[in-house]
Motif scaffolding. Structure first.
Motif, PDB file in Angstrom:
ATOM      1  N   TYR A 198      15.495  45.256 149.473  1.00 48.15           N
ATOM      2  CA  TYR A 198      16.081  44.934 150.773  1.00 48.15           C
ATOM      3  C   TYR A 198      16.475  43.465 150.842  1.00 48.15           C
ATOM      4  CZ  TYR A 198      16.437  44.151 155.788  1.00 48.15           C
ATOM      5  OH  TYR A 198      16.879  43.784 157.027  1.00 48.15           O
ATOM      6  N   GLU A 199      15.600  42.583 150.373  1.00 45.98           N
ATOM      7  CA  GLU A 199      15.900  41.145 150.381  1.00 45.98           C
ATOM      8  C   GLU A 199      17.112  40.836 149.501  1.00 45.98           C
ATOM      9  OE1 GLU A 199      12.385  39.017 149.260  1.00 45.98           O
ATOM     10  OE2 GLU A 199      11.307  39.631 151.063  1.00 45.98           O
ATOM     11  N   TYR A 200      17.172  41.469 148.342  1.00 42.83           N
ATOM     12  CA  TYR A 200      18.316  41.253 147.451  1.00 42.83           C
ATOM     13  C   TYR A 200      19.603  41.737 148.106  1.00 42.83           C
ATOM     14  CZ  TYR A 200      21.432  41.753 143.485  1.00 42.83           C
ATOM     15  OH  TYR A 200      22.514  41.676 142.654  1.00 42.83           O
ATOM     16  N   ALA A 201      19.565  42.926 148.704  1.00 46.07           N
ATOM     17  CA  ALA A 201      20.748  43.464 149.372  1.00 46.07           C
ATOM     18  C   ALA A 201      21.157  42.559 150.533  1.00 46.07           C
ATOM     19  CB  ALA A 201      20.465  44.881 149.876  1.00 46.07           C
ATOM     20  N   ARG A 202      20.197  42.050 151.242  1.00 43.25           N
ATOM     21  CA  ARG A 202      20.488  41.156 152.377  1.00 43.25           C
ATOM     22  C   ARG A 202      21.166  39.866 151.891  1.00 43.25           C
ATOM     23  NH1 ARG A 202      20.109  41.103 157.432  1.00 43.25           N
ATOM     24  NH2 ARG A 202      19.286  39.395 158.654  1.00 43.25           N
ATOM     25  N   LYS A 203      20.679  39.313 150.792  1.00 42.35           N
ATOM     26  CA  LYS A 203      21.302  38.109 150.236  1.00 42.35           C
ATOM     27  C   LYS A 203      22.739  38.384 149.815  1.00 42.35           C
ATOM     28  CE  LYS A 203      17.151  35.863 148.467  1.00 42.35           C
ATOM     29  NZ  LYS A 203      16.428  35.459 147.255  1.00 42.35           N
ATOM     30  N   ARG A 204      22.964  39.532 149.197  1.00 45.04           N
ATOM     31  CA  ARG A 204      24.318  39.887 148.763  1.00 45.04           C
ATOM     32  C   ARG A 204      25.249  40.053 149.960  1.00 45.04           C
ATOM     33  NH1 ARG A 204      26.962  39.074 144.886  1.00 45.04           N
ATOM     34  NH2 ARG A 204      27.971  41.079 144.794  1.00 45.04           N
ATOM     35  N   ILE A 205      24.743  40.652 151.023  1.00 41.71           N
ATOM     36  CA  ILE A 205      25.558  40.828 152.221  1.00 41.71           C
ATOM     37  C   ILE A 205      25.927  39.473 152.810  1.00 41.71           C
ATOM     38  CG2 ILE A 205      25.475  41.642 154.620  1.00 41.71           C
ATOM     39  CD1 ILE A 205      23.869  44.057 153.546  1.00 41.71           C
ATOM     40  N   VAL A 206      24.970  38.553 152.841  1.00 40.67           N
ATOM     41  CA  VAL A 206      25.238  37.209 153.364  1.00 40.67           C
ATOM     42  C   VAL A 206      26.278  36.508 152.492  1.00 40.67           C
ATOM     43  CG1 VAL A 206      24.210  34.929 153.710  1.00 40.67           C
ATOM     44  CG2 VAL A 206      23.042  36.955 154.553  1.00 40.67           C
ATOM     45  N   GLN A 207      26.160  36.657 151.166  1.00 40.17           N
ATOM     46  CA  GLN A 207      27.143  36.049 150.264  1.00 40.17           C
ATOM     47  C   GLN A 207      28.548  36.588 150.536  1.00 40.17           C
ATOM     48  OE1 GLN A 207      25.795  36.968 146.313  1.00 40.17           O
ATOM     49  NE2 GLN A 207      24.812  34.966 146.058  1.00 40.17           N
ATOM     50  N   LYS A 208      28.663  37.892 150.655  1.00 41.24           N
ATOM     51  CA  LYS A 208      29.971  38.502 150.882  1.00 41.24           C
ATOM     52  C   LYS A 208      30.517  38.147 152.266  1.00 41.24           C
ATOM     53  CE  LYS A 208      29.334  42.255 147.629  1.00 41.24           C
ATOM     54  NZ  LYS A 208      29.235  43.703 147.413  1.00 41.24           N
ATOM     55  N   LYS A 209      29.628  38.052 153.243  1.00 40.01           N
ATOM     56  CA  LYS A 209      30.053  37.671 154.589  1.00 40.01           C
ATOM     57  C   LYS A 209      30.608  36.248 154.582  1.00 40.01           C
ATOM     58  CE  LYS A 209      28.213  37.100 159.251  1.00 40.01           C
ATOM     59  NZ  LYS A 209      26.996  37.149 160.077  1.00 40.01           N
ATOM     60  N   ARG A 210      29.922  35.340 153.901  1.00 35.02           N
ATOM     61  CA  ARG A 210      30.402  33.954 153.818  1.00 35.02           C
ATOM     62  C   ARG A 210      31.726  33.864 153.057  1.00 35.02           C
ATOM     63  NH1 ARG A 210      24.625  31.096 152.738  1.00 35.02           N
ATOM     64  NH2 ARG A 210      23.911  31.157 154.890  1.00 35.02           N
ATOM     65  N   LEU A 211      31.878  34.687 152.039  1.00 37.40           N
ATOM     66  CA  LEU A 211      33.144  34.713 151.308  1.00 37.40           C
ATOM     67  C   LEU A 211      34.282  35.163 152.220  1.00 37.40           C
ATOM     68  CD1 LEU A 211      34.597  34.419 148.552  1.00 37.40           C
ATOM     69  CD2 LEU A 211      34.167  36.859 148.247  1.00 37.40           C
ATOM     70  N   MET A 212      34.034  36.185 153.022  1.00 34.19           N
ATOM     71  CA  MET A 212      35.061  36.665 153.952  1.00 34.19           C
ATOM     72  C   MET A 212      35.380  35.598 154.993  1.00 34.19           C
ATOM     73  SD  MET A 212      37.174  39.051 154.542  1.00 34.19           S
ATOM     74  CE  MET A 212      36.589  40.357 153.527  1.00 34.19           C
ATOM     75  N   GLN A 213      34.360  34.906 155.480  1.00 34.29           N
ATOM     76  CA  GLN A 213      34.598  33.815 156.426  1.00 34.29           C
ATOM     77  C   GLN A 213      35.434  32.712 155.775  1.00 34.29           C
ATOM     78  OE1 GLN A 213      30.592  32.766 157.478  1.00 34.29           O
ATOM     79  NE2 GLN A 213      30.509  34.189 159.212  1.00 34.29           N
ATOM     80  N   HIS A 214      35.119  32.391 154.536  1.00 35.77           N
ATOM     81  CA  HIS A 214      35.875  31.380 153.811  1.00 35.77           C
ATOM     82  C   HIS A 214      37.342  31.800 153.691  1.00 35.77           C
ATOM     83  CE1 HIS A 214      36.084  28.615 150.001  1.00 35.77           C
ATOM     84  NE2 HIS A 214      37.003  28.320 150.890  1.00 35.77           N
ATOM     85  N   PHE A 215      37.572  33.083 153.397  1.00 40.97           N
ATOM     86  CA  PHE A 215      38.941  33.580 153.261  1.00 40.97           C
ATOM     87  C   PHE A 215      39.706  33.462 154.578  1.00 40.97           C
ATOM     88  CE2 PHE A 215      42.010  37.142 153.327  1.00 40.97           C
ATOM     89  CZ  PHE A 215      42.839  36.675 152.322  1.00 40.97           C
ATOM     90  N   ILE A 216      39.053  33.840 155.679  1.00 40.42           N
ATOM     91  CA  ILE A 216      39.715  33.770 156.985  1.00 40.42           C
ATOM     92  C   ILE A 216      40.022  32.319 157.351  1.00 40.42           C
ATOM     93  CG2 ILE A 216      39.365  34.162 159.469  1.00 40.42           C
ATOM     94  CD1 ILE A 216      37.813  36.723 158.616  1.00 40.42           C
ATOM     95  N   ILE A 217      39.060  31.423 157.104  1.00 42.75           N
ATOM     96  CA  ILE A 217      39.292  30.002 157.386  1.00 42.75           C
ATOM     97  C   ILE A 217      40.392  29.453 156.479  1.00 42.75           C
ATOM     98  CG2 ILE A 217      38.237  27.707 157.266  1.00 42.75           C
ATOM     99  CD1 ILE A 217      35.615  29.062 158.159  1.00 42.75           C
ATOM    100  N   PHE A 218      40.426  29.913 155.234  1.00 39.59           N
ATOM    101  CA  PHE A 218      41.476  29.498 154.302  1.00 39.59           C
ATOM    102  C   PHE A 218      42.850  29.905 154.823  1.00 39.59           C
ATOM    103  CE2 PHE A 218      44.147  30.959 150.698  1.00 39.59           C
ATOM    104  CZ  PHE A 218      44.512  29.718 150.202  1.00 39.59           C
TER     105      PHE A 218
END
Length: 142
Positions: free
Chosen positions: A19-39
């Protein structure tokens, strides 16, 4: 009965780790999507600022917004590579393998040091026995 509880505790721990690993991966992907939108929003803003409004033509190179967008795109690609590629190569399994390798090295070094200490201790005991055999104490007179 007791063995059942131990198994569920082990499963709970394993599930918690997953669960912790999956949560970290979700946070990573969420930040990547935020970076893309800001880009995207930032790129549009830079395009509006320079060519449309003409801001920066006097003190920057001509079409400086293109260079800014390209540098930002490069940083985004590094972020993308880090989230999707590096995680496969250097993810949880890689960390576990590295941890096991380092623990094995450490235990081997501890065993080597213990062997040296045992050898030195044996040499000291043999030297003490030799000294006792060479210089026996005279009997005490009372």
């Amino acid at each position: 009965m007791f063995s059942k509880n131990k198994k569920t505790e082990g499963l709970d721990h394993e599930q918690r780790l997953q669960y912790e690993y999956a949560r970290k991966r979700i946070v990573q992907k969420k930040r990547l999507m935020q970076h893309f939108i800001i880009f995207l929003a930032g790129s549009v803003l830079l395009i509006i600022i320079n060519p449309v409004l003409g801001i920066g033509d006097e003190f920057f190179i001509k079409d400086w917004f293109i260079w800014a967008i390209l540098i930002w795109a490069f940083l985004f690609l590094i972020h993308l590579f880090n989230v999707f590629m590096m995680n496969k190569f250097m993810g949880k399994e890689w960390e576990d393998r590295q941890l096991e390798r380092l623990k094995a090295k450490q235990s081997a070094r501890i065993a080597e040091l213990q062997k040296e200490v045992d050898g030195d201790l044996l040499k000291q005991q043999q030297a003490l026995k030799k000294n006792e055999n060479l210089n026996p104490l005279p009997p005490e007179n009372e």
